[in-house]
Motif scaffolding. Structure first.
Motif, PDB file in Angstrom:
ATOM      1  N   TYR A   1      48.543  45.460  47.235  1.00 57.92           N
ATOM      2  CA  TYR A   1      47.922  44.142  47.082  1.00 57.92           C
ATOM      3  C   TYR A   1      47.103  43.842  48.345  1.00 57.92           C
ATOM      4  O   TYR A   1      47.390  42.912  49.098  1.00 57.92           O
ATOM      5  N   THR A   2      46.068  44.663  48.566  1.00 59.59           N
ATOM      6  CA  THR A   2      45.172  44.502  49.703  1.00 59.59           C
ATOM      7  C   THR A   2      43.752  44.374  49.183  1.00 59.59           C
ATOM      8  O   THR A   2      43.452  44.775  48.050  1.00 59.59           O
ATOM      9  N   GLU A   3      42.873  43.826  50.018  1.00 66.18           N
ATOM     10  CA  GLU A   3      41.507  43.587  49.553  1.00 66.18           C
ATOM     11  C   GLU A   3      40.783  44.873  49.147  1.00 66.18           C
ATOM     12  O   GLU A   3      40.208  44.922  48.047  1.00 66.18           O
ATOM     13  N   PRO A   4      40.771  45.931  49.971  1.00 66.15           N
ATOM     14  CA  PRO A   4      40.055  47.130  49.533  1.00 66.15           C
ATOM     15  C   PRO A   4      40.595  47.714  48.236  1.00 66.15           C
ATOM     16  O   PRO A   4      39.830  48.144  47.370  1.00 66.15           O
ATOM     17  N   GLU A   5      41.933  47.736  48.092  1.00 70.02           N
ATOM     18  CA  GLU A   5      42.514  48.343  46.893  1.00 70.02           C
ATOM     19  C   GLU A   5      42.250  47.505  45.647  1.00 70.02           C
ATOM     20  O   GLU A   5      41.980  48.049  44.562  1.00 70.02           O
ATOM     21  N   LEU A   6      42.306  46.179  45.769  1.00 71.38           N
ATOM     22  CA  LEU A   6      41.987  45.331  44.620  1.00 71.38           C
ATOM     23  C   LEU A   6      40.515  45.450  44.252  1.00 71.38           C
ATOM     24  O   LEU A   6      40.174  45.532  43.067  1.00 71.38           O
ATOM     25  N   CYS A   7      39.647  45.456  45.254  1.00 70.79           N
ATOM     26  CA  CYS A   7      38.206  45.563  44.973  1.00 70.79           C
ATOM     27  C   CYS A   7      37.887  46.890  44.306  1.00 70.79           C
ATOM     28  O   CYS A   7      37.075  46.950  43.367  1.00 70.79           O
ATOM     29  N   ASP A   8      38.512  47.968  44.767  1.00 73.40           N
ATOM     30  CA  ASP A   8      38.277  49.271  44.144  1.00 73.40           C
ATOM     31  C   ASP A   8      38.724  49.273  42.690  1.00 73.40           C
ATOM     32  O   ASP A   8      38.030  49.804  41.812  1.00 73.40           O
ATOM     33  N   ARG A   9      39.869  48.653  42.436  1.00 73.64           N
ATOM     34  CA  ARG A   9      40.407  48.712  41.078  1.00 73.64           C
ATOM     35  C   ARG A   9      39.581  47.881  40.096  1.00 73.64           C
ATOM     36  O   ARG A   9      39.369  48.276  38.949  1.00 73.64           O
ATOM     37  N   VAL A  10      39.109  46.725  40.528  1.00 81.20           N
ATOM     38  CA  VAL A  10      38.363  45.828  39.630  1.00 81.20           C
ATOM     39  C   VAL A  10      36.854  46.061  39.736  1.00 81.20           C
ATOM     40  O   VAL A  10      36.069  45.460  39.022  1.00 81.20           O
ATOM     41  N   ASP A  11      36.445  46.948  40.655  1.00 80.29           N
ATOM     42  CA  ASP A  11      35.044  47.319  40.844  1.00 80.29           C
ATOM     43  C   ASP A  11      34.189  46.127  41.281  1.00 80.29           C
ATOM     44  O   ASP A  11      33.211  45.758  40.635  1.00 80.29           O
ATOM     45  N   ILE A  12      34.612  45.515  42.387  1.00 82.91           N
ATOM     46  CA  ILE A  12      33.844  44.436  42.993  1.00 82.91           C
ATOM     47  C   ILE A  12      33.666  44.752  44.468  1.00 82.91           C
ATOM     48  O   ILE A  12      34.363  45.607  45.025  1.00 82.91           O
ATOM     49  N   ALA A  13      32.726  44.065  45.116  1.00 76.44           N
ATOM     50  CA  ALA A  13      32.426  44.356  46.517  1.00 76.44           C
ATOM     51  C   ALA A  13      33.286  43.545  47.473  1.00 76.44           C
ATOM     52  O   ALA A  13      33.510  43.960  48.606  1.00 76.44           O
ATOM     53  N   SER A  14      33.744  42.373  47.037  1.00 76.18           N
ATOM     54  CA  SER A  14      34.461  41.469  47.935  1.00 76.18           C
ATOM     55  C   SER A  14      35.515  40.707  47.154  1.00 76.18           C
ATOM     56  O   SER A  14      35.361  40.440  45.952  1.00 76.18           O
ATOM     57  N   ILE A  15      36.582  40.324  47.853  1.00 74.26           N
ATOM     58  CA  ILE A  15      37.649  39.565  47.206  1.00 74.26           C
ATOM     59  C   ILE A  15      37.125  38.227  46.695  1.00 74.26           C
ATOM     60  O   ILE A  15      37.678  37.646  45.746  1.00 74.26           O
ATOM     61  N   SER A  16      36.040  37.708  47.280  1.00 72.11           N
ATOM     62  CA  SER A  16      35.481  36.434  46.824  1.00 72.11           C
ATOM     63  C   SER A  16      34.955  36.529  45.402  1.00 72.11           C
ATOM     64  O   SER A  16      34.748  35.509  44.748  1.00 72.11           O
ATOM     65  N   GLN A  17      34.742  37.744  44.905  1.00 72.13           N
ATOM     66  CA  GLN A  17      34.236  37.920  43.539  1.00 72.13           C
ATOM     67  C   GLN A  17      35.354  38.074  42.518  1.00 72.13           C
ATOM     68  O   GLN A  17      35.095  38.120  41.314  1.00 72.13           O
ATOM     69  N   LEU A  18      36.605  38.136  42.977  1.00 72.52           N
ATOM     70  CA  LEU A  18      37.689  38.457  42.061  1.00 72.52           C
ATOM     71  C   LEU A  18      37.926  37.376  41.022  1.00 72.52           C
ATOM     72  O   LEU A  18      38.201  37.665  39.859  1.00 72.52           O
ATOM     73  N   LYS A  19      37.799  36.091  41.424  1.00 72.98           N
ATOM     74  CA  LYS A  19      38.063  35.023  40.458  1.00 72.98           C
ATOM     75  C   LYS A  19      37.053  35.045  39.319  1.00 72.98           C
ATOM     76  O   LYS A  19      37.361  34.667  38.188  1.00 72.98           O
ATOM     77  N   LYS A  20      35.822  35.516  39.595  1.00 81.78           N
ATOM     78  CA  LYS A  20      34.800  35.576  38.552  1.00 81.78           C
ATOM     79  C   LYS A  20      34.810  36.905  37.798  1.00 81.78           C
ATOM     80  O   LYS A  20      34.126  37.032  36.788  1.00 81.78           O
ATOM     81  N   ALA A  21      35.564  37.867  38.291  1.00 81.09           N
ATOM     82  CA  ALA A  21      35.590  39.189  37.666  1.00 81.09           C
ATOM     83  C   ALA A  21      36.569  39.185  36.499  1.00 81.09           C
ATOM     84  O   ALA A  21      37.576  39.894  36.481  1.00 81.09           O
ATOM     85  N   ARG A  22      36.277  38.343  35.516  1.00 78.33           N
ATOM     86  CA  ARG A  22      37.221  38.154  34.408  1.00 78.33           C
ATOM     87  C   ARG A  22      37.470  39.448  33.647  1.00 78.33           C
ATOM     88  O   ARG A  22      38.584  39.737  33.242  1.00 78.33           O
ATOM     89  N   GLU A  23      36.411  40.235  33.418  1.00 81.81           N
ATOM     90  CA  GLU A  23      36.565  41.463  32.643  1.00 81.81           C
ATOM     91  C   GLU A  23      37.522  42.425  33.339  1.00 81.81           C
ATOM     92  O   GLU A  23      38.421  42.997  32.717  1.00 81.81           O
ATOM     93  N   GLY A  24      37.356  42.573  34.658  1.00 79.50           N
ATOM     94  CA  GLY A  24      38.244  43.458  35.403  1.00 79.50           C
ATOM     95  C   GLY A  24      39.665  42.956  35.414  1.00 79.50           C
ATOM     96  O   GLY A  24      40.618  43.736  35.297  1.00 79.50           O
ATOM     97  N   ARG A  25      39.839  41.633  35.559  1.00 80.70           N
ATOM     98  CA  ARG A  25      41.192  41.089  35.579  1.00 80.70           C
ATOM     99  C   ARG A  25      41.851  41.189  34.202  1.00 80.70           C
ATOM    100  O   ARG A  25      43.060  41.367  34.105  1.00 80.70           O
ATOM    101  N   GLN A  26      41.040  41.062  33.157  1.00 81.91           N
ATOM    102  CA  GLN A  26      41.604  41.213  31.813  1.00 81.91           C
ATOM    103  C   GLN A  26      42.181  42.612  31.622  1.00 81.91           C
ATOM    104  O   GLN A  26      43.207  42.797  30.967  1.00 81.91           O
ATOM    105  N   LEU A  27      41.503  43.617  32.219  1.00 79.76           N
ATOM    106  CA  LEU A  27      42.014  44.976  32.094  1.00 79.76           C
ATOM    107  C   LEU A  27      43.396  45.110  32.720  1.00 79.76           C
ATOM    108  O   LEU A  27      44.241  45.865  32.229  1.00 79.76           O
TER     109      LEU A  27
END
Length: 526
Positions: free
Chosen positions: A29-55
């Motif tokens: 549960y670290t920023e690089p590992e979460l970003c790699d898994r959801v395919d985003i550049a920054s943790i600030s994009q995670l809340k909007k990365a609905r498709e990745g979070r749905q997976l």
């Protein structure tokens, strides 16, 4: 006003915090590992990365479960939680009160906070939606730093070593924590609400950072009599007739808190110090934002440089409509808010990072404005460009600069582009208008004479400015009447926006694709 939800966490021992940090790292549960898994550049994009979070909902692994608990706020059956996270992993979450039974279903588990990894730290903040009740938010909600504006601030403020750092309107305290860990001898986080202060103190203990203090107070009132080398602020800045949300609403024009922060700098910012303030503010008829900010410094204005870095420019009516559409304001208030803007002669809403620098010794000061380059998805904005610009603006105060540029050998920025409008002239084309633009280090477009692209193509660091001008005149490219003074003025302009550079003052290098965001886990015995 909705009732304030109770304390969403409990204090623990240093060992409890150490176990929690170790558990989060162990379960990726670290920023690089979460970003790699959801395919985003920054943790600030995670809340909007609905498709990745749905997976992640289709996976029963610890990392996916933690995202569902602490980002999505999903009620998850306790049986699932216990099957994915062993008892040793659950223990620190339960001890610190970060998970609990859902109020309406004792068989389901919910996360009590938004717990996110950023900047190599773990930070807790309030949820925008309470998973246990119908209330969408409480008035003093502690806003997350996982958003575009805070990311802008965190990307651009200076991280050079300093003695004393102040984080105003600190919320969960991320900026103060990063400063205390990385470069400041001491850091202070100030927020007007007791709730934010408790969160900041919790986050300091969660990350085992001891040289930071969190104080409840109204801006500088909490530190009167002290001064600071660096001040950062992310004030509430949404236009609002009433303050429904402390972290968000900034009176009618959105500038109420921002004006007070700027006006306090003569008393609280040390010589050589800087303020970095991410906010919304306004250009007004006959008074662009940068000049209005300078006026707020009063009789001390001649001690400060003022730099406005523009991240967005919006027409007032369109901006208010978009905020209402997103739920940040009622459609019924559009007309009175627009009339209020018109009465204040607001011409544009500016999303900006404001940098105010106090000169360390007597010298002329500058006022400048640039447009940040935000058009390249996935490429972080880097503070080296801001440092470069501050150095340039101080250099540009030197009356001898024009002569220096004529004697220097300019090199074009490889990312300069040229656009031309041409009209037919017989069997050929005649250039009617020429523009040059560049995205890095700042987004700039300039209308130029038709021959300027020829000069830029030839600017490879071999010929001086004078030699370029003489060569173009000799070849009939540049008009014979073009003077050295005119050409030097163009060189100053193009160097200042990053279209060319000179020896001894190179352009900032391209920012790295990612900053080192690995979590630095302190020893468990601290």
């Amino acid at each position: 006003m909705p009732a304030v939800r109770g304390e969403p966490f409990r204090e623990g021992t240093e060992a409890d915090y150490a176990r929690l940090r170790a558990m989060l790292v162990r379960n990726h549960y670290t920023e690089p590992e979460l970003c790699d898994r959801v395919d985003i550049a920054s943790i600030s994009q995670l809340k909007k990365a609905r498709e990745g979070r749905q997976l992640l909902r289709h996976f029963a692994d610890p990392q996916a479960l933690l995202v569902r608990l602490f980002f999505d706020g999903d009620p998850i059956p306790w049986s699932v939680v216990r099957s994915v996270l062993p008892g040793d992993d659950l223990q620190p979450l339960e001890t610190l009160g970060l998970i609990e039974s859902h109020a309406g279903d004792e068989t389901a588990c919910v996360g009590t906070v938004l717990l996110y990894p950023a900047e190599g730290l773990f930070t807790a903040a309030d949820r925008s939606v309470d998973p246990d009740g119908p209330s969408p938010r409480q008035w003093d909600v502690v806003s997350t730093a996982v958003n575009a504006n805070t990311s802008l601030l965190m990307s651009l403020f200076s991280r050079e070593r300093c003695d004393s750092f102040l984080d105003l309107c600190s919320g969960a305290g991320l900026a103060a924590l990063v400063a205390a860990r990385d470069f400041a001898a001491s850091a202070t986080a100030i927020d007007v609400t007791p709730r934010a202060t408790r969160f900041a103190r919790f986050n300091a203990r969660l990350n085992a950072i001891e040289n930071v203090e969190a104080i409840q107070g109204d801006l500088y009132e909490a530190v009167r009599g002290r001064s600071f080398d660096r001040i950062v602020a992310h004030p509430p800045f949404l236009p609002a007739f009433t303050q429904q949300d402390v972290y968000r609403d900034g009176v009618e024009d959105g500038e109420g808190v921002t004006r007070r922060i700027i006006a306090g700098l003569p008393e609280f910012l040390r010589p050589g110090g800087r303020l970095y303030c991410a906010c919304l503010a306004t250009d007004r008829q006959g008074a662009p934002l940068e000049m209005r900010l300078r006026a707020l410094l009063g009789s001390h204005a001649d001690e400060f440089d003022v730099l406005v870095l523009e991240a967005g420019l919006y027409e007032p009516g369109a901006y208010l409509f978009e905020r209402a559409r997103e739920g940040s304001g009622a459609f019924g208030l559009l007309e009175p808010r627009l009339k209020a803007f018109q009465a204040m002669q607001v011409e544009a809403i500016v999303r900006t990072l404001v940098v105010v620098q106090r000169r360390p010794e007597p010298r002329p000061v500058f006022t400048a404005r640039r447009q940040l380059s935000l058009q390249e998805p996935g490429r972080p904005i880097d503070g080296s460009a801001v440092e470069w610009l501050l150095r340039w603006e101080m250099l540009a105060l030197d009356p001898a600069l024009r002569e220096r540029l004529l004697d220097a050998a300019p090199r074009r920025n490889p990312r300069v582009q040229v656009r031309q409008v041409c009209t037919p002239r017989g069997r050929d084309w005649e250039v009617q208008r020429t523009w040059v633009d560049v995205l890095s280090p700042f987004s700039t477009e300039a209308s130029t004479p038709y021959w300027v692209p020829i000069f830029l193509a030839a600017a490879d660091g071999q010929l001086t400015g004078r030699e370029h001008l003489e060569d173009m005149k000799r070849k009939g490219i540049a008009p014979e009447q073009t003077s050295e003074e005119e050409f030097a003025t163009m060189l100053v302009r193009f160097t200042g926006v990053g279209m060319i550079d000179i020896a001894g003052f190179p352009l900032p290098s391209s920012p790295p694709e990612t900053r080192d965001k690995r979590v630095r886990v302190p020893p468990a015995d601290r």
